[in-house]
Write a protein that holds these residues in place. Structure first.
Motif, PDB file in Angstrom:
ATOM      1  N   LEU A  27      12.991  27.702 102.267  1.00  9.52           N
ATOM      2  CA  LEU A  27      13.452  28.862 101.764  1.00  9.52           C
ATOM      3  C   LEU A  27      13.699  28.963 100.429  1.00  9.52           C
ATOM      4  CD1 LEU A  27      14.377  31.926 102.095  1.00  9.52           C
ATOM      5  CD2 LEU A  27      16.700  31.004 102.631  1.00  9.52           C
ATOM      6  N   ILE A  28      12.827  29.456  99.501  1.00  6.21           N
ATOM      7  CA  ILE A  28      12.757  29.539  98.091  1.00  6.21           C
ATOM      8  C   ILE A  28      13.573  30.538  97.449  1.00  6.21           C
ATOM      9  CG2 ILE A  28      11.553  29.257  95.835  1.00  6.21           C
ATOM     10  CD1 ILE A  28       9.244  27.796  97.752  1.00  6.21           C
ATOM     11  N   ILE A  29      14.782  30.586  96.984  1.00  5.70           N
ATOM     12  CA  ILE A  29      15.274  31.733  96.620  1.00  5.70           C
ATOM     13  C   ILE A  29      15.378  31.697  94.924  1.00  5.70           C
ATOM     14  CG2 ILE A  29      17.693  32.894  96.347  1.00  5.70           C
ATOM     15  CD1 ILE A  29      18.396  31.560  99.127  1.00  5.70           C
ATOM     16  N   ILE A  30      14.827  32.831  94.443  1.00  7.24           N
ATOM     17  CA  ILE A  30      14.801  33.063  92.897  1.00  7.24           C
ATOM     18  C   ILE A  30      15.967  33.855  92.691  1.00  7.24           C
ATOM     19  CG2 ILE A  30      13.424  33.459  91.018  1.00  7.24           C
ATOM     20  CD1 ILE A  30      12.425  31.199  92.562  1.00  7.24           C
ATOM     21  N   ASP A  31      17.142  33.550  92.135  1.00  4.20           N
ATOM     22  CA  ASP A  31      17.915  34.350  91.585  1.00  4.20           C
ATOM     23  C   ASP A  31      17.591  34.896  90.191  1.00  4.20           C
ATOM     24  OD1 ASP A  31      20.746  35.650  91.956  1.00  4.20           O
ATOM     25  OD2 ASP A  31      20.972  34.764  89.824  1.00  4.20           O
ATOM     26  N   ASP A  32      17.560  36.300  90.084  1.00  6.22           N
ATOM     27  CA  ASP A  32      17.298  37.047  88.972  1.00  6.22           C
ATOM     28  C   ASP A  32      18.394  37.466  87.977  1.00  6.22           C
ATOM     29  OD1 ASP A  32      15.398  38.292  87.115  1.00  6.22           O
ATOM     30  OD2 ASP A  32      15.286  40.050  88.384  1.00  6.22           O
ATOM     31  N   PHE A  33      19.123  36.489  87.716  1.00  5.27           N
ATOM     32  CA  PHE A  33      20.362  36.363  86.784  1.00  5.27           C
ATOM     33  C   PHE A  33      21.275  37.352  87.225  1.00  5.27           C
ATOM     34  CE2 PHE A  33      22.132  37.233  82.483  1.00  5.27           C
ATOM     35  CZ  PHE A  33      22.360  35.966  81.942  1.00  5.27           C
ATOM     36  N   SER A  34      21.764  37.085  88.405  1.00  4.12           N
ATOM     37  CA  SER A  34      23.037  37.703  89.179  1.00  4.12           C
ATOM     38  C   SER A  34      24.357  37.738  88.305  1.00  4.12           C
ATOM     39  CB  SER A  34      23.192  37.165  90.573  1.00  4.12           C
ATOM     40  OG  SER A  34      22.037  37.608  91.456  1.00  4.12           O
ATOM     41  N   THR A  35      25.228  38.551  88.581  1.00  4.25           N
ATOM     42  CA  THR A  35      26.307  38.689  87.882  1.00  4.25           C
ATOM     43  C   THR A  35      27.543  38.660  88.792  1.00  4.25           C
ATOM     44  OG1 THR A  35      26.352  40.973  87.695  1.00  4.25           O
ATOM     45  CG2 THR A  35      25.350  39.813  85.698  1.00  4.25           C
ATOM     46  N   ASP A  36      27.242  38.578  89.952  1.00  2.82           N
ATOM     47  CA  ASP A  36      28.270  38.467  91.172  1.00  2.82           C
ATOM     48  C   ASP A  36      28.295  37.041  91.686  1.00  2.82           C
ATOM     49  OD1 ASP A  36      26.157  38.359  92.579  1.00  2.82           O
ATOM     50  OD2 ASP A  36      26.419  40.238  93.802  1.00  2.82           O
ATOM     51  N   LYS A  37      28.649  37.087  92.896  1.00  3.57           N
ATOM     52  CA  LYS A  37      28.930  35.800  93.330  1.00  3.57           C
ATOM     53  C   LYS A  37      27.573  35.292  94.280  1.00  3.57           C
ATOM     54  CE  LYS A  37      33.960  36.009  93.778  1.00  3.57           C
ATOM     55  NZ  LYS A  37      35.096  36.088  94.765  1.00  3.57           N
ATOM     56  N   THR A  38      26.538  35.772  93.930  1.00  2.28           N
ATOM     57  CA  THR A  38      25.174  35.413  94.748  1.00  2.28           C
ATOM     58  C   THR A  38      24.958  34.014  94.649  1.00  2.28           C
ATOM     59  OG1 THR A  38      24.499  37.609  94.525  1.00  2.28           O
ATOM     60  CG2 THR A  38      22.862  35.980  95.015  1.00  2.28           C
ATOM     61  N   VAL A  39      24.792  33.530  93.643  1.00 10.45           N
ATOM     62  CA  VAL A  39      24.444  32.140  93.357  1.00 10.45           C
ATOM     63  C   VAL A  39      25.591  30.937  93.958  1.00 10.45           C
ATOM     64  CG1 VAL A  39      24.174  30.321  91.326  1.00 10.45           C
ATOM     65  CG2 VAL A  39      23.311  32.439  91.241  1.00 10.45           C
ATOM     66  N   GLU A  40      26.744  31.308  93.911  1.00  7.26           N
ATOM     67  CA  GLU A  40      27.888  30.603  94.505  1.00  7.26           C
ATOM     68  C   GLU A  40      27.678  30.473  96.164  1.00  7.26           C
ATOM     69  OE1 GLU A  40      32.703  30.806  95.262  1.00  7.26           O
ATOM     70  OE2 GLU A  40      31.797  31.778  93.536  1.00  7.26           O
ATOM     71  N   ILE A  41      27.467  31.508  96.514  1.00  4.85           N
ATOM     72  CA  ILE A  41      27.183  31.701  97.975  1.00  4.85           C
ATOM     73  C   ILE A  41      25.952  30.769  98.390  1.00  4.85           C
ATOM     74  CG2 ILE A  41      26.384  33.424  99.901  1.00  4.85           C
ATOM     75  CD1 ILE A  41      28.066  35.575  98.677  1.00  4.85           C
ATOM     76  N   ILE A  42      24.976  31.162  97.732  1.00  2.00           N
ATOM     77  CA  ILE A  42      23.533  30.380  98.017  1.00  2.00           C
ATOM     78  C   ILE A  42      23.783  28.880  97.951  1.00  2.00           C
ATOM     79  CG2 ILE A  42      21.178  29.874  97.291  1.00  2.00           C
ATOM     80  CD1 ILE A  42      21.327  32.904  96.264  1.00  2.00           C
ATOM     81  N   ASN A  43      24.465  28.386  96.970  1.00  2.00           N
ATOM     82  CA  ASN A  43      24.802  26.965  96.734  1.00  2.00           C
ATOM     83  C   ASN A  43      25.602  26.168  98.039  1.00  2.00           C
ATOM     84  OD1 ASN A  43      23.563  26.205  94.139  1.00  2.00           O
ATOM     85  ND2 ASN A  43      25.089  27.135  93.048  1.00  2.00           N
ATOM     86  N   ASN A  44      26.601  27.217  98.381  1.00  2.00           N
ATOM     87  CA  ASN A  44      27.168  26.742  99.550  1.00  2.00           C
ATOM     88  C   ASN A  44      26.541  26.498 100.919  1.00  2.00           C
ATOM     89  OD1 ASN A  44      29.711  26.654  98.281  1.00  2.00           O
ATOM     90  ND2 ASN A  44      30.442  28.793  98.817  1.00  2.00           N
ATOM     91  N   GLU A  45      25.391  27.413 100.955  1.00  2.00           N
ATOM     92  CA  GLU A  45      24.487  27.240 102.152  1.00  2.00           C
ATOM     93  C   GLU A  45      23.570  26.210 101.927  1.00  2.00           C
ATOM     94  OE1 GLU A  45      24.585  29.228 104.667  1.00  2.00           O
ATOM     95  OE2 GLU A  45      25.685  31.119 104.275  1.00  2.00           O
ATOM     96  N   ILE A  46      23.229  25.669 100.483  1.00  2.00           N
ATOM     97  CA  ILE A  46      22.344  24.536 100.366  1.00  2.00           C
ATOM     98  C   ILE A  46      22.862  23.364 100.869  1.00  2.00           C
ATOM     99  CG2 ILE A  46      21.306  23.400  98.493  1.00  2.00           C
ATOM    100  CD1 ILE A  46      20.663  25.980  96.961  1.00  2.00           C
ATOM    101  N   LYS A  47      24.270  23.158 100.550  1.00  2.00           N
ATOM    102  CA  LYS A  47      24.964  21.781 101.045  1.00  2.00           C
ATOM    103  C   LYS A  47      24.767  21.506 102.249  1.00  2.00           C
ATOM    104  CE  LYS A  47      28.917  22.692  97.754  1.00  2.00           C
ATOM    105  NZ  LYS A  47      30.255  23.177  97.709  1.00  2.00           N
TER     106      LYS A  47
END
Length: 255
Positions: free
Chosen positions: A35-55
């Protein structure tokens, strides 16, 4: 060994939905995916949530853009990073049924197909079923697709080993339709898996909820992608509207 499937998911401020979207991939009965997720410069907690899933799942990969560039650019980054024999797409607020990949890949192999898609159902912001089922003609030709985008983005899989990695147009909206047109022009017609395998979320604040905006974006497809003049593009929009009102309802059913 089962072929690797690359799933491309662009995100932008998707903190409310991204976990459910990722979980719908993790629940797949077919397990050889990335699953390749490309974050398009989010300003909310999107990246934080994805990083938790990656762990807890190394199959999930996150790449972040340094500025907001639109879903077309984000999807192209994902395609470039992909390693799979097959490429599929899943929007950051949509969901898959657990057997989506397995059912679709088997259908492709059984029918010797390079590209396929499925039907889908619609849900709202809260994930509640809207009782709308979207279908498509049994065989979707280039001519049919030209006047109506029957193909839901989150339902598609194509064979990247044979078709190659196909570039996505950089226009901010309707890039998916342009990609399907490019592929179907090569293969002559697309055959759907005749069942619902995905859920499309209709969001109250989404740009796709505005019919007038959609018509403007569709006009750009004819004018900028197909290189038609203004008069020809306007004529195509009239035929597009006719298709939506007269023909498409045959394939859009309430359940």
């Amino acid at each position: 060994m089962d072929s690797l499937v690359s799933i491309i998911t662009p995100t932008y401020n998707s903190e409310k939905f991204i976990s459910a979207t990722i979980q719908s991939v993790q629940k797949q009965t077919y397990s050889n995916w990335e699953l390749i997720i490309i974050d398009d410069f989010s300003t909310d907690k999107t990246v934080e949530i994805i990083n938790n899933e990656i762990k807890s799942d190394a199959r999930i990969k996150l790449y972040s853009l340094t500025k907001n560039e639109g879903t077309g650019v984000a999807r192209n980054h994902g395609v470039d990073k992909s390693k799979g024999s097959y490429i599929s797409f899943l929007d950051s607020d949509d969901l898959w049924k657990p057997n989506k990949l397995e059912r679709q890949l088997n259908f492709m192999k059984e029918n010797n197909l390079l590209f396929t898609f499925s039907f889908y159902e619609c849900i709202d912001d809260a994930g509640i079923d809207l009782n709308i089922r979207k279908e498509a003609p049994g065989l979707t030709t280039y001519k049919k697709l030209f006047f109506c985008n029957y193909i839901g983005n989150s339902t598609v899989i194509y064979n990247a080993e044979i078709l190659g990695k196909i570039p996505i147009n950089q226009i901010r909206k309707r890039q998916d339709w342009m990609l399907w047109l490019t592929i179907v022009k090569k293969i002559k017609a697309a055959q759907p898996v005749p069942e619902v395998l995905a859920y499309y979320r209709i969001r109250n604040n989404s740009i796709s909820s505005s019919k007038m905006d959609l018509l403007k974006f569709n006009f750009n497809v004819y004018h900028k992608f197909h290189k038609m003049n203004y008069f020809a593009s306007f004529g195509c929009i009239m035929l597009f509207i006719f298709t939506q009102l007269i023909i498409k309802p045959r394939y859009s059913k309430k359940i």
